[in-house]
Design a protein around this motif. Structure first.
Motif, mmCIF file in Angstrom:
data_model
loop_
_atom_site.group_PDB
_atom_site.id
_atom_site.type_symbol
_atom_site.label_atom_id
_atom_site.label_comp_id
_atom_site.label_asym_id
_atom_site.label_seq_id
_atom_site.Cartn_x
_atom_site.Cartn_y
_atom_site.Cartn_z
ATOM 1 N N VAL A 1 0.806 -1.087 0.073
ATOM 2 C CA VAL A 1 0.008 -0.023 0.145
ATOM 3 C C VAL A 1 0.857 1.032 -0.170
ATOM 4 N N TYR A 2 0.686 2.092 -0.869
ATOM 5 C CA TYR A 2 1.509 3.429 -1.147
ATOM 6 C C TYR A 2 0.701 4.546 -0.708
ATOM 7 N N TYR A 3 1.138 5.368 0.056
ATOM 8 C CA TYR A 3 0.431 6.503 0.634
ATOM 9 C C TYR A 3 1.247 7.773 0.773
ATOM 10 N N ILE A 4 0.614 9.086 1.021
ATOM 11 C CA ILE A 4 1.215 10.293 1.428
ATOM 12 C C ILE A 4 1.339 10.311 3.010
ATOM 13 N N ARG A 5 2.320 10.318 3.540
ATOM 14 C CA ARG A 5 2.179 10.432 5.285
ATOM 15 C C ARG A 5 2.010 11.946 5.468
ATOM 16 N N SER A 6 1.041 12.368 6.291
ATOM 17 C CA SER A 6 1.139 13.917 6.676
ATOM 18 C C SER A 6 0.780 14.148 7.950
ATOM 19 N N ASN A 7 1.823 13.643 8.971
ATOM 20 C CA ASN A 7 1.497 13.543 10.518
ATOM 21 C C ASN A 7 1.738 14.720 11.089
ATOM 22 N N SER A 8 2.137 16.121 10.530
ATOM 23 C CA SER A 8 2.357 17.281 10.959
ATOM 24 C C SER A 8 1.230 17.805 12.096
ATOM 25 N N ASN A 9 -0.074 17.696 11.997
ATOM 26 C CA ASN A 9 -0.876 18.128 12.686
ATOM 27 C C ASN A 9 -1.848 16.986 13.397
ATOM 28 N N SER A 10 -1.186 15.917 13.629
ATOM 29 C CA SER A 10 -1.909 14.645 14.054
ATOM 30 C C SER A 10 -1.506 14.293 15.134
ATOM 31 N N ASP A 11 -1.897 13.353 15.922
ATOM 32 C CA ASP A 11 -1.324 12.817 17.093
ATOM 33 C C ASP A 11 -0.535 11.765 16.743
ATOM 34 N N THR A 12 0.713 11.748 16.289
ATOM 35 C CA THR A 12 1.173 10.797 15.779
ATOM 36 C C THR A 12 2.396 10.366 16.857
ATOM 37 N N LEU B 1 6.502 10.073 0.957
ATOM 38 C CA LEU B 1 5.895 9.375 0.253
ATOM 39 C C LEU B 1 6.188 8.062 0.901
ATOM 40 N N CYS B 2 5.281 6.908 1.072
ATOM 41 C CA CYS B 2 5.582 5.893 1.918
ATOM 42 C C CYS B 2 4.908 4.643 1.532
ATOM 43 N N ARG B 3 5.719 3.498 1.692
ATOM 44 C CA ARG B 3 5.270 2.133 1.252
ATOM 45 C C ARG B 3 5.063 1.282 2.304
ATOM 46 N N TYR B 4 3.716 0.493 2.508
ATOM 47 C CA TYR B 4 3.377 -0.077 3.412
ATOM 48 C C TYR B 4 3.557 -1.567 2.884
ATOM 49 N N ASP B 5 4.362 -2.706 3.756
ATOM 50 C CA ASP B 5 4.463 -4.094 3.211
ATOM 51 C C ASP B 5 3.338 -4.811 3.704
ATOM 52 N N LEU B 6 2.483 -5.277 2.843
ATOM 53 C CA LEU B 6 1.156 -5.976 3.554
ATOM 54 C C LEU B 6 1.817 -7.623 4.059
ATOM 55 N N ARG B 7 3.053 -7.900 4.004
ATOM 56 C CA ARG B 7 3.422 -9.135 4.249
ATOM 57 C C ARG B 7 4.336 -8.966 5.708
ATOM 58 N N THR B 8 5.269 -7.862 5.759
ATOM 59 C CA THR B 8 5.878 -7.666 6.935
ATOM 60 C C THR B 8 5.269 -6.634 7.795
ATOM 61 N N LYS B 9 4.343 -5.792 7.310
ATOM 62 C CA LYS B 9 3.433 -4.770 8.103
ATOM 63 C C LYS B 9 4.618 -3.627 8.317
ATOM 64 N N LYS B 10 5.665 -3.675 7.553
ATOM 65 C CA LYS B 10 6.546 -2.461 7.842
ATOM 66 C C LYS B 10 6.346 -1.336 6.814
ATOM 67 N N VAL B 11 7.010 -0.022 7.339
ATOM 68 C CA VAL B 11 6.850 1.021 6.226
ATOM 69 C C VAL B 11 8.151 1.418 5.837
ATOM 70 N N THR B 12 8.442 1.627 4.656
ATOM 71 C CA THR B 12 9.406 2.206 3.999
ATOM 72 C C THR B 12 9.220 3.679 3.465
ATOM 73 N N LEU B 13 10.010 4.671 3.808
ATOM 74 C CA LEU B 13 10.026 5.812 3.558
ATOM 75 C C LEU B 13 10.576 5.962 2.264
ATOM 76 N N LEU B 14 9.965 6.088 0.758
ATOM 77 C CA LEU B 14 10.399 6.158 -0.425
ATOM 78 C C LEU B 14 10.919 7.669 -0.493
ATOM 79 N N ASP B 15 10.482 8.646 -0.333
ATOM 80 C CA ASP B 15 10.641 10.072 -0.386
ATOM 81 C C ASP B 15 10.526 10.991 0.750
ATOM 82 N N ILE B 16 11.379 11.388 1.300
ATOM 83 C CA ILE B 16 11.278 12.135 2.648
ATOM 84 C C ILE B 16 10.717 13.538 2.359
ATOM 85 N N ASP B 17 10.742 14.025 1.171
ATOM 86 C CA ASP B 17 10.248 15.400 1.036
ATOM 87 C C ASP B 17 8.718 15.501 0.990
ATOM 88 N N PRO B 18 8.135 16.672 1.121
ATOM 89 C CA PRO B 18 6.599 16.803 1.253
ATOM 90 C C PRO B 18 6.339 16.416 -0.311
#
Length: 338
Positions: free
Chosen positions: A100-111, A123-140
């Motif tokens: 699962v790929y998604y944009i992380r935006s935790n600036s204003n959330s209870d993270t 920009l993040c990638r969530y591995d459905l098998r390992t349940k781990k997240v990889t940050l593909l791009d650290i920039d907004p």
């Protein structure tokens, strides 16, 4: 005994080498990225134009939970088996068989992220098998769209501001494709469709195999959505009316003459927010052939996302509330409480 003592170093070395090989093999298979065999598209154009808060892949729906800081969740197509996947405020969700790929935006959330952890945006990638997240791009980033083994997205940095980027799903080959921040929402196979921004507002098609573009239709247009037969887009010269251009058409035809704020084409139905200047705003629907105009709920709404069973939408300025109506049903509005 002496013979055993002489063999002991060799036995220990063998065991160490075997364990090392096992660890290396495990790490290889755990960390190895699984690539797609085709130009799979990660989400629909209509959903991505509306921040990609829902994404259906197979029998699973991945979504941003409005009742829990917009964290990344999943559920089955019936709305059951609700599971929190990761405590990231997620939008522009895409999915394939493995990730699962998604944009992380935790600036204003209870993270749970601290200043010493990974970036609160990117920009993040969530591995459905390992349940781990990889940050593909650290920039907004924004408007991420999975096309095959690449993600096309709007990238921001302080030097170039917002521009069009792509990156491979393993985090490699990050590169700027264009100096303009084109929307990449409308993908169809290896192509995506977009409107010009700086020099014109024409409709173009980009081939992601070559990153070359060709002109589809000249005019002052916005937010194209393409399928195998038609391209839908807003005509800015006609007060943002929704028009349709068929493969055999020489010019677009008006489907909705009202001023449209946002829309989502799902199957043979278009769901849209009407924002006429007379103040008569409403969430509405119409068939793609222009028949069956229906006013569903008066007011101002956005975040129109579609799945196979429900259409979701939320009141403007109240993102912690999400309404839904059944697809093909009687348009009865209920509150989505995951």
């Amino acid at each position: 005994m002496d013979k055993i003592k002489k063999m002991l170093p060799a036995l220990i070395l063998g065991i160490v080498l075997t364990l090392a090989a096992g660890v290396a093999s495990y790490q290889y298979f755990v960390k190895r990225t699984k690539f797609n065999d085709s130009f799979v598209n990660g989400n629909t154009a209509g959903n991505l134009y509306n921040y990609g808060l829902f994404c259906e892949y197979g029998d699973t729906i991945y979504f941003s939970n409005p009742n829990d800081n917009n964290y990344l969740y999943s559920m089955n197509t019936l709305g059951g088996e609700i599971t929190k996947l990761y405590e990231d405020s997620a939008s522009f969700i895409n999915a394939d068989e493995h990730y699962v790929y998604y944009i992380r935006s935790n600036s204003n959330s209870d993270t749970r992220l601290s200043s010493f952890s990974l970036s609160a945006n990117g920009l993040c990638r969530y591995d459905l098998r390992t349940k781990k997240v990889t940050l593909l791009d650290i920039d907004p980033s924004m408007y991420a769209s999975l096309i095959g083994n690449y993600i096309y997205y709007t990238h921001y940095d302080t030097e170039a501001a917002s521009t069009l980027y792509r990156i491979k799903i393993d985090g490699s080959e990050k590169e700027q494709i264009d100096e303009n921040p084109y929307f990449t929402c409308s993908a169809n196979g290896q192509f995506f469709y977009y409107n010009g921004i700086s020099d014109d507002h024409n409709i173009y098609q980009m081939d992601t195999q070559t990153n070359d573009s060709k002109l589809i239709c000249s005019g002052n247009y916005w937010m194209p959505t393409a399928d195998n037969e038609n391209i839908y887009f807003l005509d800015c010269e006609q007060n943002y009316a929704l028009v349709k251009l068929g493969l055999s058409d020489s010019s677009p035809k008006v489907i909705i003459s009202d001023r449209i704020e946002t829309y989502n084409v799902y199957g043979d139905t278009i769901y849209f927010q009407r924002n006429n200047l007379d103040g008569n705003s409403a969430f509405c629907s119409i068939k793609t052939d222009g028949t069956g105009y229906t006013e569903i709920r008066k007011g101002d709404y956005n975040n129109i996302n579609a799945t196979s069973r429900y259409i979701y939408f939320s009141p403007v300025g109240e993102d912690d509330i999400m309404y839904r109506i059944p697809v093909g049903g009687d348009n009865t509005v209920s509150i989505f409480h995951p």
